[in-house]
Design an enzyme around this catalytic site. Structure first.
Site, PDB file in Angstrom:
ATOM      1  N   CYS A   1      -5.821   0.406  -8.158  1.00 48.17           N
ATOM      2  CA  CYS A   1      -5.768   0.439  -6.784  1.00 48.17           C
ATOM      3  C   CYS A   1      -7.176   1.211  -6.009  1.00 48.17           C
ATOM      4  O   CYS A   1      -8.185   0.550  -6.108  1.00 48.17           O
ATOM      5  CB  CYS A   1      -4.047   0.873  -7.132  1.00 48.17           C
ATOM      6  SG  CYS A   1      -3.920   3.268  -6.953  1.00 48.17           S
ATOM      7  N   SER A   2      -6.679   1.526  -5.164  1.00 43.79           N
ATOM      8  CA  SER A   2      -7.454   1.536  -3.577  1.00 43.79           C
ATOM      9  C   SER A   2      -8.197   3.813  -4.685  1.00 43.79           C
ATOM     10  O   SER A   2      -9.587   3.366  -4.655  1.00 43.79           O
ATOM     11  CB  SER A   2      -7.045   2.134  -2.508  1.00 43.79           C
ATOM     12  OG  SER A   2      -8.678   2.392  -1.428  1.00 43.79           O
ATOM     13  N   ALA A   3      -7.588   4.338  -4.491  1.00 40.42           N
ATOM     14  CA  ALA A   3      -7.772   5.418  -4.751  1.00 40.42           C
ATOM     15  C   ALA A   3      -7.912   6.005  -6.772  1.00 40.42           C
ATOM     16  O   ALA A   3      -8.503   6.079  -6.615  1.00 40.42           O
ATOM     17  CB  ALA A   3      -6.716   6.706  -4.550  1.00 40.42           C
ATOM     18  N   GLY A   4      -7.106   5.105  -6.963  1.00 43.40           N
ATOM     19  CA  GLY A   4      -7.196   5.267  -8.117  1.00 43.40           C
ATOM     20  C   GLY A   4      -5.856   5.740  -9.389  1.00 43.40           C
ATOM     21  O   GLY A   4      -6.305   6.814  -9.798  1.00 43.40           O
ATOM     22  N   ILE A   5      -5.460   6.592  -8.154  1.00 42.99           N
ATOM     23  CA  ILE A   5      -3.831   7.602  -8.988  1.00 42.99           C
ATOM     24  C   ILE A   5      -3.062   6.837  -8.173  1.00 42.99           C
ATOM     25  O   ILE A   5      -1.682   7.200  -9.143  1.00 42.99           O
ATOM     26  CB  ILE A   5      -4.347   8.785  -8.086  1.00 42.99           C
ATOM     27  CG1 ILE A   5      -4.266   8.798  -6.696  1.00 42.99           C
ATOM     28  CG2 ILE A   5      -5.674   9.723  -8.298  1.00 42.99           C
ATOM     29  CD1 ILE A   5      -4.068   9.881  -5.801  1.00 42.99           C
ATOM     30  N   GLY A   6      -2.561   6.281  -8.072  1.00 45.50           N
ATOM     31  CA  GLY A   6      -0.890   4.979  -7.824  1.00 45.50           C
ATOM     32  C   GLY A   6      -1.337   5.871  -6.348  1.00 45.50           C
ATOM     33  O   GLY A   6      -1.145   6.596  -5.855  1.00 45.50           O
TER      34      GLY A   6
ATOM     35  N   ASP B   1       1.102  -1.243  -0.461  1.00 44.29           N
ATOM     36  CA  ASP B   1       0.348  -0.225   0.186  1.00 44.29           C
ATOM     37  C   ASP B   1       0.859   1.532  -0.015  1.00 44.29           C
ATOM     38  O   ASP B   1       0.566   2.284  -0.516  1.00 44.29           O
ATOM     39  CB  ASP B   1      -1.147  -0.291   1.206  1.00 44.29           C
ATOM     40  CG  ASP B   1      -2.356   0.130   1.403  1.00 44.29           C
ATOM     41  OD1 ASP B   1      -2.902   0.704  -0.171  1.00 44.29           O
ATOM     42  OD2 ASP B   1      -3.008   0.538   2.181  1.00 44.29           O
TER      43      ASP B   1
END
Length: 250
Positions: free
Chosen positions: A188-193, A157
């Site tokens: 991923c989770s946020a979508g921005i890496g 993470d």
């Protein structure tokens, strides 16, 4: 140019992310400062209320278009799969463990009017979890959409993988996807890496934006850093700046 230098002010975010900040849509964003721009966001048909936190990324005409998106929230699962169907997405690359109490069971799952069936599941030697999914509307008489789901659960993470073996395996699995099939979804989770890693640290999530460039240039995964920067900056993937960047075979 650093990530900090490309972050936008609140006033600019308000004007360029107006749909994401609409009171009807704001609860669909995992983070309030990670938003798609109005000009390149993924638009769903009105039947799905039109909004999802996802952005189109186009690198080259010769490689598949990408969709960078956040990990779906419990109340946006149906929107996520609606996007997969509407935009005919042949591959989903998931760079995270399962969250939000979601379980990828082998049996049929239903999200609103959409049903997902897992046809097979296997683990590669590089610890990737590969699933062949069939996605369709419950009452549809059309053939289901076949989707290859590639999960990399060991991606840390806050950090980078110990080696590039799994990343190279993902490249191998996605490199021959014809652009005509539809965009590849990466989240991923946020979508921005992992934005704290910066733009160019090797094998940060931005490497998945570099994937099509590497495949396009056929340079054995050599990464043209300057061109990657120009593509990412011009797309301005999300308001915070950074991007991550059939069943095709068994």
């Amino acid at each position: 140019m650093t990530l900090q230098a490309t972050r936008m002010r609140a006033s600019e975010m308000k004007s360029r992310c107006s749909v994401a900040l609409n009171s009807v849509n704001i609860s669909k964003n995992r983070y309030t400062d990670v938003l798609p721009f109005d000009n390149n966001r993924v638009v769903l048909d009105p039947s799905a209320k039109g909004y999802i936190n996802a952005t189109f990324i186009k690198i080259s005409e010769r490689v598949s278009q990408f969709i960078a998106t956040q990990g779906p929230l419990p109340h946006t699962f149906e929107d996520f799969w609606e996007m997969i169907i509407q935009h005919h997405c042949p591959v989903i690359v998931m760079l995270t463990q399962l969250v939000d109490n979601y379980k990828a069971d082998d049996g049929p799952r239903q999200f609103g009017n959409i049903c997902i069936v897992t046809k097979w599941i296997k683990t590669s030697q590089t610890s990737l979890i590969l699933r062949c999914l069939e996605v369709n509307y419950i009452e549809s008489k059309e053939p289901p959409l076949c989707v290859l789901h590639i999960q990399y659960p060991d991606w840390p993470d806050h950090g980078v993988p110990k080696d590039t073996l799994a990343v190279c395996e993902i490249l191998k699995q996605t490199s021959n996807v014809p652009p005509s099939l539809g965009p590849i979804v990466v989240h991923c989770s946020a979508g921005i890496g992992l934005s704290e890693l910066g733009w160019f640290r090797p094998w940060s999530n931005t490497s998945f934006a570099m994937m099509p460039l590497s495949m396009n240039l056929k340079t054995s995964f050599q990464i043209p850093i300057k061109r990657v920067h120009n593509v990412l900056y011009s797309n301005k993937v999300h308001a915070t700046g950074s991007l991550l960047p059939s069943c095709l075979h068994k």
